[in-house]
Motif scaffolding. Structure first.
Motif, PDB file in Angstrom:
ATOM      1  N   ASN A  82     -19.108  -5.598  -2.073  1.00 20.74           N
ATOM      2  CA  ASN A  82     -18.346  -4.730  -3.004  1.00 20.74           C
ATOM      3  C   ASN A  82     -19.000  -3.324  -2.792  1.00 20.74           C
ATOM      4  O   ASN A  82     -18.514  -2.478  -3.359  1.00 20.74           O
ATOM      5  N   LEU A  83     -20.030  -3.203  -2.228  1.00 23.75           N
ATOM      6  CA  LEU A  83     -20.788  -2.100  -2.042  1.00 23.75           C
ATOM      7  C   LEU A  83     -19.828  -1.239  -1.091  1.00 23.75           C
ATOM      8  O   LEU A  83     -19.608  -1.515   0.089  1.00 23.75           O
ATOM      9  N   GLU A  84     -19.551  -0.011  -1.575  1.00 22.26           N
ATOM     10  CA  GLU A  84     -18.430   0.897  -0.739  1.00 22.26           C
ATOM     11  C   GLU A  84     -18.650   2.257  -1.272  1.00 22.26           C
ATOM     12  O   GLU A  84     -19.173   2.616  -2.604  1.00 22.26           O
ATOM     13  N   THR A  85     -18.121   3.246  -0.643  1.00 22.48           N
ATOM     14  CA  THR A  85     -17.847   4.549  -1.108  1.00 22.48           C
ATOM     15  C   THR A  85     -16.232   4.483  -1.407  1.00 22.48           C
ATOM     16  O   THR A  85     -15.531   3.720  -1.378  1.00 22.48           O
ATOM     17  N   ASP A  86     -15.839   5.823  -1.644  1.00 23.90           N
ATOM     18  CA  ASP A  86     -14.423   5.938  -1.954  1.00 23.90           C
ATOM     19  C   ASP A  86     -13.595   5.713  -0.922  1.00 23.90           C
ATOM     20  O   ASP A  86     -12.349   5.506  -0.977  1.00 23.90           O
ATOM     21  N   LYS A  87     -14.029   5.685   0.360  1.00 27.70           N
ATOM     22  CA  LYS A  87     -13.225   5.604   1.398  1.00 27.70           C
ATOM     23  C   LYS A  87     -13.546   4.458   2.511  1.00 27.70           C
ATOM     24  O   LYS A  87     -12.621   4.062   3.189  1.00 27.70           O
ATOM     25  N   GLN A  88     -14.777   3.697   2.293  1.00 25.86           N
ATOM     26  CA  GLN A  88     -14.908   2.514   3.223  1.00 25.86           C
ATOM     27  C   GLN A  88     -15.956   1.578   2.602  1.00 25.86           C
ATOM     28  O   GLN A  88     -16.704   2.085   1.669  1.00 25.86           O
ATOM     29  N   LYS A  89     -15.834   0.398   2.980  1.00 19.27           N
ATOM     30  CA  LYS A  89     -16.767  -0.542   2.846  1.00 19.27           C
ATOM     31  C   LYS A  89     -18.239   0.027   3.461  1.00 19.27           C
ATOM     32  O   LYS A  89     -18.286   0.454   4.562  1.00 19.27           O
ATOM     33  N   LEU A  90     -19.272  -0.618   2.917  1.00 20.87           N
ATOM     34  CA  LEU A  90     -20.440  -0.188   3.609  1.00 20.87           C
ATOM     35  C   LEU A  90     -21.046  -1.063   4.508  1.00 20.87           C
ATOM     36  O   LEU A  90     -21.932  -1.064   5.261  1.00 20.87           O
ATOM     37  N   LEU A  91     -20.321  -2.313   4.385  1.00 22.63           N
ATOM     38  CA  LEU A  91     -20.964  -3.552   5.340  1.00 22.63           C
ATOM     39  C   LEU A  91     -19.829  -4.363   5.805  1.00 22.63           C
ATOM     40  O   LEU A  91     -18.832  -4.551   5.076  1.00 22.63           O
ATOM     41  N   GLN A  92     -19.667  -4.615   7.280  1.00 24.56           N
ATOM     42  CA  GLN A  92     -18.922  -5.294   7.734  1.00 24.56           C
ATOM     43  C   GLN A  92     -19.430  -6.838   7.886  1.00 24.56           C
ATOM     44  O   GLN A  92     -20.330  -6.826   8.490  1.00 24.56           O
ATOM     45  N   ILE A  93     -18.831  -7.821   7.508  1.00 26.39           N
ATOM     46  CA  ILE A  93     -19.416  -9.086   7.476  1.00 26.39           C
ATOM     47  C   ILE A  93     -18.514 -10.198   8.206  1.00 26.39           C
ATOM     48  O   ILE A  93     -17.400 -10.236   8.158  1.00 26.39           O
ATOM     49  N   VAL A  94     -19.380 -10.736   9.362  1.00 24.29           N
ATOM     50  CA  VAL A  94     -18.809 -11.474  10.108  1.00 24.29           C
ATOM     51  C   VAL A  94     -19.382 -13.316   9.617  1.00 24.29           C
ATOM     52  O   VAL A  94     -20.647 -13.347   9.971  1.00 24.29           O
ATOM     53  N   LEU A  95     -18.655 -14.056   9.346  1.00 20.19           N
ATOM     54  CA  LEU A  95     -19.116 -15.441   9.039  1.00 20.19           C
ATOM     55  C   LEU A  95     -18.794 -16.348  10.384  1.00 20.19           C
ATOM     56  O   LEU A  95     -17.290 -16.349  10.447  1.00 20.19           O
ATOM     57  N   MET A  96     -19.542 -16.931  10.829  1.00 25.29           N
ATOM     58  CA  MET A  96     -19.185 -17.907  12.074  1.00 25.29           C
ATOM     59  C   MET A  96     -19.749 -18.993  11.786  1.00 25.29           C
ATOM     60  O   MET A  96     -20.835 -19.454  11.286  1.00 25.29           O
TER      61      MET A  96
END
Length: 271
Positions: free
Chosen positions: A148-162
């Protein structure tokens, strides 16, 4: 024992996740492209599923090696059997933070500050969690909240679950429906075909310095594919044992009976 005999610079069928030895079969190449696409397009949540020994961790290391270190900061979590607080601390530590908050609330606030600072400096942050099928539900919920952490333009974190196929069952739980809705990129690795196994074996022998010795007969290759069911880790184990059997015979040919012996040895170990 057979490394010097066959002229290898290194052992060709070690089971360590060395990205140099990754063979990009069609399914592995497609999985890698899904990872690159999801991160480049900032999709937020990416899931990669595959059977035990299919090469997820090796593929992950190849993916990390191909990310531009001048643009990306990465956090790789290999032991997901942790609490929510421990997960937050592990992520921050992987990102190079040394002074960590103590409480869960303060850790989330610190995470937000760290991510905002790095995004402000033009960096993207990628979190990869291996063996994600072992994550507890409350930890998965905490990871969702991080998304949920984000700016007005983008997510702050890209998450990959393997994870292993059980990860699909975990994500199908009713209490994780909000997380499930956020997964925009999903890919499942498939076993190697018979043709892939042949190319896979030759690929690893060549990288290890092989110059045509030994040769795997067609019947040996068929037995390896059938016995491994196309799982790379099992292919490695079978090839290693079959090469040893051929070496003991002073032979430059790995035949069907060498593979049969390797299969028998592996079967005995699992009893």
């Amino acid at each position: 024992m057979y490394q010097e005999y066959y002229g290898f610079r290194e052992m060709p069928f070690n089971i360590t996740p060395d990205p140099r030895f990754l063979y990009l079969s069609p399914t592995h190449l497609e999985a890698l492209q899904h990872l690159k696409y999801g991160v480049a397009e900032r999709k937020g949540f990416i899931v990669l599923v595959g059977e035990v020994g299919c090469g997820k961790t090796t593929l992950c290391r190849r993916f990390l090696n191909e990310l531009n270190p001048d643009h990306y900061d990465t956090a790789l979590i290999l032991n997901p059997r942790v609490t929510e607080t421990q997960m937050l601390k592990a992520i921050l530590t992987e990102l190079g933070e040394t002074k960590l908050a103590r409480s869960q609330v303060d850790l989330v606030a610190q995470m937000n500050r760290v991510l905002l600072d790095r995004i402000g400096r033009g960096r993207d942050i990628v979190l990869i969690i291996d063996e994600a099928q072992n994550l507890k539900t409350d930890v998965l919920e905490q990871i969702r909240l991080l998304s949920n952490l984000e700016t007005d333009k983008q997510k702050l974190l890209q998450i990959v679950l393997m994870g292993q196929p059980e990860l699909k069952e975990v994500l199908a739980r009713e209490e994780l429906r909000q997380l499930r809705q956020r997964i925009l990129v999903h890919y499942e690795l498939h076993p190697l075909s018979a043709n892939d196994v042949r190319h896979y074996i030759q690929h690893r022998i060549t990288l290890a310095g092989g110059t045509g010795r030994p040769n795997f007969t067609s019947w040996a290759l068929r037995a390896i594919h059938r016995g491994s069911q196309g799982i790379p880790r099992i292919v490695n184990n079978l090839c290693d044992r079959a090469l040893l059997a051929a070496f003991i015979r002073d032979s430059d040919e790995v035949n069907y009976w060498d593979v049969r012996r390797a299969l028998r040895d592996m079967t005995n170990l699992t009893r």
